[in-house]
Design a protein around this motif. Sequence first.
Motif, PDB file in Angstrom:
ATOM      1  N   TRP A 245       0.828  -1.209   0.000  1.00 57.28           N
ATOM      2  CA  TRP A 245       0.000   0.000   0.000  1.00 57.28           C
ATOM      3  C   TRP A 245       0.863   1.259   0.000  1.00 57.28           C
ATOM      4  O   TRP A 245       0.618   2.199  -0.772  1.00 57.28           O
ATOM      5  N   VAL A 248       2.456   1.793  -3.391  1.00 58.51           N
ATOM      6  CA  VAL A 248       1.475   2.302  -4.353  1.00 58.51           C
ATOM      7  C   VAL A 248       1.273   3.807  -4.163  1.00 58.51           C
ATOM      8  O   VAL A 248       1.168   4.556  -5.153  1.00 58.51           O
ATOM      9  N   GLU A 252       1.865   6.751  -6.981  1.00 61.75           N
ATOM     10  CA  GLU A 252       0.893   7.795  -7.322  1.00 61.75           C
ATOM     11  C   GLU A 252       1.528   9.180  -7.215  1.00 61.75           C
ATOM     12  O   GLU A 252       1.328  10.034  -8.095  1.00 61.75           O
ATOM     13  N   ILE A 276       6.101   0.009 -11.097  1.00 57.96           N
ATOM     14  CA  ILE A 276       4.881  -0.800 -11.237  1.00 57.96           C
ATOM     15  C   ILE A 276       5.232  -2.214 -11.689  1.00 57.96           C
ATOM     16  O   ILE A 276       4.721  -3.205 -11.140  1.00 57.96           O
ATOM     17  N   GLU A 279       6.872  -4.142  -8.869  1.00 58.30           N
ATOM     18  CA  GLU A 279       5.892  -4.474  -7.838  1.00 58.30           C
ATOM     19  C   GLU A 279       5.013  -5.641  -8.276  1.00 58.30           C
ATOM     20  O   GLU A 279       4.658  -6.512  -7.466  1.00 58.30           O
ATOM     21  N   THR A 446      -2.527   5.567 -13.674  1.00 58.55           N
ATOM     22  CA  THR A 446      -1.630   5.893 -12.557  1.00 58.55           C
ATOM     23  C   THR A 446      -1.984   7.207 -11.877  1.00 58.55           C
ATOM     24  O   THR A 446      -1.236   7.660 -10.998  1.00 58.55           O
ATOM     25  N   ILE A 449      -5.112   5.806  -6.913  1.00 58.42           N
ATOM     26  CA  ILE A 449      -4.602   4.626  -6.203  1.00 58.42           C
ATOM     27  C   ILE A 449      -5.234   3.355  -6.726  1.00 58.42           C
ATOM     28  O   ILE A 449      -4.549   2.358  -7.002  1.00 58.42           O
ATOM     29  N   ILE A 452      -3.804   2.206 -10.002  1.00 55.81           N
ATOM     30  CA  ILE A 452      -2.488   1.560  -9.908  1.00 55.81           C
ATOM     31  C   ILE A 452      -2.640   0.112  -9.463  1.00 55.81           C
ATOM     32  O   ILE A 452      -1.954  -0.782  -9.982  1.00 55.81           O
ATOM     33  N   TYR A 453      -3.553  -0.148  -8.515  1.00 54.15           N
ATOM     34  CA  TYR A 453      -3.824  -1.535  -8.117  1.00 54.15           C
ATOM     35  C   TYR A 453      -4.350  -2.346  -9.305  1.00 54.15           C
ATOM     36  O   TYR A 453      -4.018  -3.531  -9.465  1.00 54.15           O
ATOM     37  N   ILE A 456      -1.348  -3.242 -11.549  1.00 54.53           N
ATOM     38  CA  ILE A 456      -0.528  -4.302 -10.948  1.00 54.53           C
ATOM     39  C   ILE A 456      -1.196  -5.659 -11.123  1.00 54.53           C
ATOM     40  O   ILE A 456      -0.561  -6.650 -11.514  1.00 54.53           O
TER      41      ILE A 456
END
Length: 491
Positions: A245, A248, A252, A276, A279, A446, A449, A452-453, A456
């Motif tokens: 978290w 991430v 951001e 990214i 990760e 991006t 948040i 971005i998850y 991934i």
Amino acid sequence: MTSEPPRVESWLSDLPVSEDYELLICPSNKRKRTKATRPVGSSKRRTLGDIQPNAMAPSSPTKEKSDGERKRSSRKNPTTPKPTRGRRGQQPQSPEDHDTTPRAVGQLSLLTKKPLFDPRSHADAETEDDIVEDDTSLTSEDSKHKSSTRSSQRTLSPRKARAYMQGAEMSVKIAKIPSSVYPFPPAAQNLRKDLEALQKRKGLIDGSIREAAQKKLGNDDEDTLYKDRETTATPEETCEHLQIWLRVLQIEDAAEECEVEDCAEASWNAEVHCRILREALQGQWRSKNVWYRDITTAKIFDKELLPKIPGLSAKSKLVDFAIMMRPQESSVLEDAIERKCSSMPSKTINQTDASYIRNKPVAISMEVKRPAGNEDVATVELQTWVTAHYNMLKVLLYPNNAPGTFELPVLPLIQVHGHMWNLWIAEYKNAKNEIIIHRRVSLGSTDRIVGIYQIIASVQRLAQWVAEEYQPWWIRAILGVDPKTLDVRQA
């Protein structure tokens, strides 16, 4: 006292008067210029430098310099040899530079066995391919000459290149998703279905950090965003998800910084995209031979791999990242791939001979453009790169297999424009010798948040495709080995 004129006046009267002097003092005399009379035995007109500097001083005999004096004088005032003039339109020849790095010449094309590079240096050939036409400082005559001699070397605009690719020998066409003309390939249906499901924001964030996430996202976010756990998370698991978290949040912040400060593409790659990909792939997918690499310096090494259209240069048609097969060190798979590389004239199993990726099969290519970047340029670069990828797979495949034995796989492509990540699917149709690029499936963004998850999770699903579909096909088709009998993790 005698009336002898002064010596200065006598000296001035003895100076030869040229025609230029007469024209200077008589500008109205517009007669034609004639050759000035020159002293007998002189090859050029005398100048003041040829006359004794001080005529008032008594003359002294000229003293010849000794050999030692001439050597010392030459060391103090070294002379540089003048470059040899060539014919009109040619560059003057410069002295040979022994410090110049030698250039490889005479490399053969893998497909035609003809010389790949011009007998001139590789650097010169690249310079001519990427000439920028600027005739503002040229005369009209020079401009016409330059245009006629270099018209075939001008770089195509992105729109013209896309148009030419549709009619090339191996045509490359773009199709929207969905399309009634070009149906989506069945081999990628499951991949597309799973990636579209991730856009519904279900189960993206582990439920063990719900409380920390809601402080940032707000309590009004849907409960489906969090993944329900069948058992209570251990402190170690909760700590691991909290670290994800926090990373991430850093991604951001970096993406926002790159946008606000209008950073270059290289900054986006280093600050956002590399983070990214790392990760997403570190951990289980790296242990399954899937990894990524920044390949912004990797060039297509053989012009025969490019689309057959005029004016296309390989130098600028590069991509930014590759998701690839990365065998474990000293594994059976690594040894088998290395043997395959050694058997190739180019010593690589990819469309590029970059040393850091020559023995790691590329599966997914990724092209990046910053928010102000030209998306048409990105399209042409991906079209060029995937054409070279398919042509290289043919080179690897057909010497040991009859055409039609193995069907070429679909190739996912990632296109990033600013914050937005999208997936394209390239499909090769053997019957028509054409490539269809189906676009696009959203992977996330991006600038938030949750986006971005989503990216991934999407990259991890693509890594699953590499490990479970592309890698078994590559081992069976290219290496000629049954993947079930090959332990890719042990030596």
